[in-house]
Design a protein around this motif. Structure first.
Motif, PDB file in Angstrom:
ATOM      1  N   LEU A 247       0.718  -1.208   0.055  1.00 50.76           N
ATOM      2  CA  LEU A 247       0.025  -0.013   0.040  1.00 50.76           C
ATOM      3  C   LEU A 247       0.841   1.303  -0.089  1.00 50.76           C
ATOM      4  O   LEU A 247       1.774   1.506   0.860  1.00 50.76           O
ATOM      5  N   LYS A 248       0.737   2.111  -1.051  1.00 52.72           N
ATOM      6  CA  LYS A 248       1.376   3.473  -1.007  1.00 52.72           C
ATOM      7  C   LYS A 248       0.688   4.635  -0.896  1.00 52.72           C
ATOM      8  O   LYS A 248       1.192   5.563  -0.267  1.00 52.72           O
ATOM      9  N   LYS A 249      -0.804   4.599  -1.084  1.00 54.12           N
ATOM     10  CA  LYS A 249      -1.507   5.725  -0.824  1.00 54.12           C
ATOM     11  C   LYS A 249      -2.712   5.503  -0.497  1.00 54.12           C
ATOM     12  O   LYS A 249      -3.580   4.460  -1.075  1.00 54.12           O
ATOM     13  N   LEU A 250      -3.399   6.051   0.316  1.00 54.57           N
ATOM     14  CA  LEU A 250      -4.809   6.018   0.623  1.00 54.57           C
ATOM     15  C   LEU A 250      -5.627   7.277   0.888  1.00 54.57           C
ATOM     16  O   LEU A 250      -5.014   8.367   1.257  1.00 54.57           O
ATOM     17  N   THR A 251      -6.673   7.457  -0.077  1.00 58.86           N
ATOM     18  CA  THR A 251      -7.616   8.748   0.012  1.00 58.86           C
ATOM     19  C   THR A 251      -9.118   8.538   0.364  1.00 58.86           C
ATOM     20  O   THR A 251      -9.628   7.517  -0.155  1.00 58.86           O
ATOM     21  N   TRP A 252      -9.614   9.166   1.241  1.00 57.94           N
ATOM     22  CA  TRP A 252     -10.929   8.744   1.644  1.00 57.94           C
ATOM     23  C   TRP A 252     -11.887  10.041   1.450  1.00 57.94           C
ATOM     24  O   TRP A 252     -11.078  11.348   1.511  1.00 57.94           O
ATOM     25  N   LYS A 253     -12.983  10.056   1.019  1.00 57.96           N
ATOM     26  CA  LYS A 253     -13.941  11.226   0.516  1.00 57.96           C
ATOM     27  C   LYS A 253     -15.193  10.795   1.100  1.00 57.96           C
ATOM     28  O   LYS A 253     -15.619   9.790   1.044  1.00 57.96           O
ATOM     29  N   LEU A 254     -15.761  11.810   1.436  1.00 57.40           N
ATOM     30  CA  LEU A 254     -17.219  11.736   1.794  1.00 57.40           C
ATOM     31  C   LEU A 254     -17.804  12.564   0.873  1.00 57.40           C
ATOM     32  O   LEU A 254     -17.683  13.947   0.655  1.00 57.40           O
ATOM     33  N   GLU A 255     -18.674  12.035  -0.058  1.00 61.84           N
ATOM     34  CA  GLU A 255     -19.621  12.298  -1.037  1.00 61.84           C
ATOM     35  C   GLU A 255     -20.911  12.553  -0.809  1.00 61.84           C
ATOM     36  O   GLU A 255     -21.507  11.867  -0.262  1.00 61.84           O
ATOM     37  N   GLU A 256     -21.755  13.884  -1.196  1.00 62.87           N
ATOM     38  CA  GLU A 256     -23.000  13.970  -1.086  1.00 62.87           C
ATOM     39  C   GLU A 256     -23.464  14.104  -2.476  1.00 62.87           C
ATOM     40  O   GLU A 256     -23.038  14.710  -3.407  1.00 62.87           O
ATOM     41  N   THR A 257     -24.716  13.432  -2.654  1.00 62.54           N
ATOM     42  CA  THR A 257     -25.383  13.243  -3.978  1.00 62.54           C
ATOM     43  C   THR A 257     -26.597  13.703  -3.876  1.00 62.54           C
ATOM     44  O   THR A 257     -27.548  13.543  -2.835  1.00 62.54           O
ATOM     45  N   GLU A 339     -33.959  14.081  -3.052  1.00 55.97           N
ATOM     46  CA  GLU A 339     -33.248  13.016  -2.428  1.00 55.97           C
ATOM     47  C   GLU A 339     -31.852  13.280  -2.104  1.00 55.97           C
ATOM     48  O   GLU A 339     -31.114  13.688  -2.911  1.00 55.97           O
ATOM     49  N   VAL A 340     -31.292  13.260  -0.949  1.00 52.27           N
ATOM     50  CA  VAL A 340     -29.997  13.576  -0.517  1.00 52.27           C
ATOM     51  C   VAL A 340     -29.283  12.044   0.150  1.00 52.27           C
ATOM     52  O   VAL A 340     -29.999  11.717   1.041  1.00 52.27           O
ATOM     53  N   THR A 341     -28.392  11.680  -0.572  1.00 58.64           N
ATOM     54  CA  THR A 341     -27.653  10.524   0.126  1.00 58.64           C
ATOM     55  C   THR A 341     -25.999  10.910   0.201  1.00 58.64           C
ATOM     56  O   THR A 341     -25.577  11.711  -0.392  1.00 58.64           O
ATOM     57  N   HIS A 342     -25.514  10.091   1.049  1.00 60.12           N
ATOM     58  CA  HIS A 342     -24.011  10.104   1.218  1.00 60.12           C
ATOM     59  C   HIS A 342     -23.326   8.959   1.249  1.00 60.12           C
ATOM     60  O   HIS A 342     -24.073   7.835   1.428  1.00 60.12           O
ATOM     61  N   GLN A 343     -22.097   8.941   0.958  1.00 64.47           N
ATOM     62  CA  GLN A 343     -21.270   7.748   0.895  1.00 64.47           C
ATOM     63  C   GLN A 343     -19.973   8.034   1.237  1.00 64.47           C
ATOM     64  O   GLN A 343     -19.300   9.222   0.845  1.00 64.47           O
ATOM     65  N   GLY A 377     -21.850   2.757   2.032  1.00 60.73           N
ATOM     66  CA  GLY A 377     -23.224   3.882   2.259  1.00 60.73           C
ATOM     67  C   GLY A 377     -23.113   4.383   3.681  1.00 60.73           C
ATOM     68  O   GLY A 377     -22.955   3.742   4.642  1.00 60.73           O
ATOM     69  N   THR A 378     -23.292   5.521   3.671  1.00 63.25           N
ATOM     70  CA  THR A 378     -23.273   6.558   5.013  1.00 63.25           C
ATOM     71  C   THR A 378     -24.504   7.618   5.125  1.00 63.25           C
ATOM     72  O   THR A 378     -24.997   7.796   4.037  1.00 63.25           O
ATOM     73  N   VAL A 379     -25.151   7.448   6.292  1.00 58.68           N
ATOM     74  CA  VAL A 379     -26.146   8.274   6.517  1.00 58.68           C
ATOM     75  C   VAL A 379     -25.808   9.361   7.362  1.00 58.68           C
ATOM     76  O   VAL A 379     -25.247   9.265   8.548  1.00 58.68           O
ATOM     77  N   LEU A 380     -25.886  10.692   6.855  1.00 59.85           N
ATOM     78  CA  LEU A 380     -25.752  12.128   7.485  1.00 59.85           C
ATOM     79  C   LEU A 380     -26.848  12.450   8.248  1.00 59.85           C
ATOM     80  O   LEU A 380     -27.931  12.923   7.450  1.00 59.85           O
ATOM     81  N   THR A 381     -26.919  12.717   9.536  1.00 56.88           N
ATOM     82  CA  THR A 381     -28.129  13.070  10.142  1.00 56.88           C
ATOM     83  C   THR A 381     -27.688  14.126  11.361  1.00 56.88           C
ATOM     84  O   THR A 381     -26.761  14.126  11.856  1.00 56.88           O
ATOM     85  N   GLU A 382     -28.765  14.504  11.907  1.00 54.07           N
ATOM     86  CA  GLU A 382     -28.514  15.625  12.970  1.00 54.07           C
ATOM     87  C   GLU A 382     -28.597  14.743  14.250  1.00 54.07           C
ATOM     88  O   GLU A 382     -29.126  13.620  14.239  1.00 54.07           O
ATOM     89  N   ARG A 383     -28.000  15.168  15.317  1.00 57.48           N
ATOM     90  CA  ARG A 383     -27.862  14.510  16.547  1.00 57.48           C
ATOM     91  C   ARG A 383     -29.441  14.735  17.245  1.00 57.48           C
ATOM     92  O   ARG A 383     -29.956  15.826  17.492  1.00 57.48           O
TER      93      ARG A 383
END
Length: 454
Positions: A247-257, A339-343, A377-383
């Motif tokens: 493993l040389k490189k790792l990138t994470w992103k939070l995308e909103e569609t 519709e709003v989704t996240h991943q 798949g990730t769910v973004l919501t208020e506390r």
């Protein structure tokens, strides 16, 4: 002659300069300076303001199971004059949807859609009000299927509260008194205590990725993704070498569609032309757009083991969160098609290397590399905080209160009449030297005498 010519020339040039300045003089006829401009806002005979008595509007659960949110408060009319006649006092709560990429550009009807949720007629007929503050209560239950407030790249949703009072003087209507406020509505989805587990295999290699991550996240806070890579080493028995994927490189992103249907107004709906019946019923076009609300690139921070072909692995714990000043919208789904989704997207760059079995330190690069990409798949919501749904904390209604006090049954009454002595507590025999039987007979005799007197 010379003096007269000089004086005439100087006078004419002075007149030309005055005419030039008068011609280029700038006037502001619509602007008024002084005390009159400050007195204009205070000329209204009354003013409106409100006070919300309900907690922050939070819908608990998804759009199918949520019981909604309760909005209640008081609208105050502050009358500044004696005996002011108010012809009407109305208030409305509406939801406003603004399309940032409408069906037809520069069209107000295609850009903005308003839906009235509740209307209050706080005054049924004209009324003369005394000087002072007058309160008018209002309340409404926002259904659970309604969307939460949001401001995305394609659409914005807001709840608007408007009130208007129309005063009258000498039976002629004065300028209406208006009051406008925006109500913030949020949604909180339930969370799970156990993390989700996902396994992914990347053919044609033998690499297997195992990840544990929280399914529900919040805008504020940091979260951890536990990642493990197995099958990163392979024994080539023909040439007696071991092939590694490092493993040389790792990138994470939070995308909103965001997906929405931009509706067409009555003027532009015929432009759909040869569309099918289903598209004609929607009367709009589908818009979709994605944006990054958090990302980071790592070149180290993981543990690797390349001792042999069977025990080779890579382990790491990845911390991710939203960017500091990121603009986001929580997960939502409404009936109008919005519709709003996240991943969470994880990309890993691995390169192939090989070394002899007897001398693993002699590593040789093959020049072969691959990009391993995973989507979670990730769910973004208020506390939710310490709040609960409104229907769980509401007091019981009148129909739920049982009748009180309870009535005595007929069996108990007949039993008491036949053997009342058995129900009475016996007196102590020390008082007056009476025995238990004589005491019981005395009590029964007293009761009979009392009954006869009545």
């Amino acid at each position: 002659m010379a003096d007269s010519r000089a004086s005439s020339f100087s006078s004419s040039s002075h007149k030309e300069r005055e005419d030039h300045h008068q011609h280029h003089r700038i006037s502001f006829p619509s602007m008024h300076f002084g005390r009159s401009s400050k007195e204009a806002p205070g000329s209204s005979p009354a003013a409106l303001h409100w006070k919300l008595e309900s907690p922050p509007l939070v819908m608990y659960g998804d759009h199918q199971t949520s019981s909604g949110a309760l909005l209640s408060g008081q609208l105050f009319l502050n009358v500044k004059e004696e005996d002011l006649e108010v012809a009407s006092l109305d208030a409305t709560l509406s939801i406003r949807v603004t399309q940032k990429r409408p069906f037809a550009n520069h069209c107000i009807d295609c850009t903005t859609q308003r839906t009235e949720l509740k209307r209050w007629e706080l005054l049924q007929h004209p009324l003369v009000m005394a000087k002072g503050e007058h309160s008018f209560p209002f309340s409404v239950l926002l259904q659970g299927h309604l969307p939460a407030s949001m401001d995305g790249p394609l659409v914005s949703i807001s709840y608007e509260f408007k009130a208007e009072a129309v005063p009258r003087s000498d039976h002629s209507a004065l300028a209406p008194i208006k009051f406008e406020k925006t109500v913030e509505v949020r949604r909180s989805l339930p969370t799970s205590e156990t993390p989700h587990h996902s396994v992914r295999v990347f053919p044609p290699t033998n690499i297997k990725a195992s990840a544990y991550y929280p399914h529900v996240i919040h805008p504020i806070g940091s979260y951890t993704l536990a990642l493990r890579l197995d099958g990163i080493a392979k024994l080539n028995s023909k040439v007696n070498t071991i092939e590694y994927w490092k493993l040389k490189k790792l990138t994470w992103k939070l995308e909103e569609t965001t997906k929405t249907i931009a509706p067409a107004c009555d003027r532009h709906s015929p432009r759909l032309g040869e569309a099918t019946d289903e598209q004609q019923s929607k009367k709009g076009v589908i818009r979709s757009e994605s944006r990054i609300i958090g990302e980071k690139t790592l070149f180290s921070g993981w543990k690797s083991n390349y001792t042999n072909a069977t025990d080779s692995l890579v382990e790491m714990e990845l911390d991710y969160s939203l960017a500091k000043n990121a603009r986001y919208a929580c997960d939502s789904r409404s009936r109008d098609g919005t519709e709003v989704t996240h991943q969470l997207v994880v990309e890993m760059v691995v390169s192939q290397e090989w070394a002899p079995v007897n001398r693993p330190s002699l590593v040789t690069h093959t020049g072969v590399g691959r990009i391993l990409r995973m989507h979670f798949g990730t769910v973004l919501t208020e506390r939710a905080g310490i709040g609960i749904s409104w229907d769980n904390e509401a007091p019981p209604i009148y129909q739920d209160v049982p009748p009180s006090p309870p009535a005595y049954s007929q069996e108990a009454i007949s039993f008491a009449e036949n053997s009342i002595a058995e129900l009475m507590t016996p007196l102590d025999g020390a008082h007056g030297g009476l025995s238990r039987s004589s005491t019981d007979m005395a009590i029964v005799g007293d009761l009979r005498e009392g009954a006869g007197g009545v």
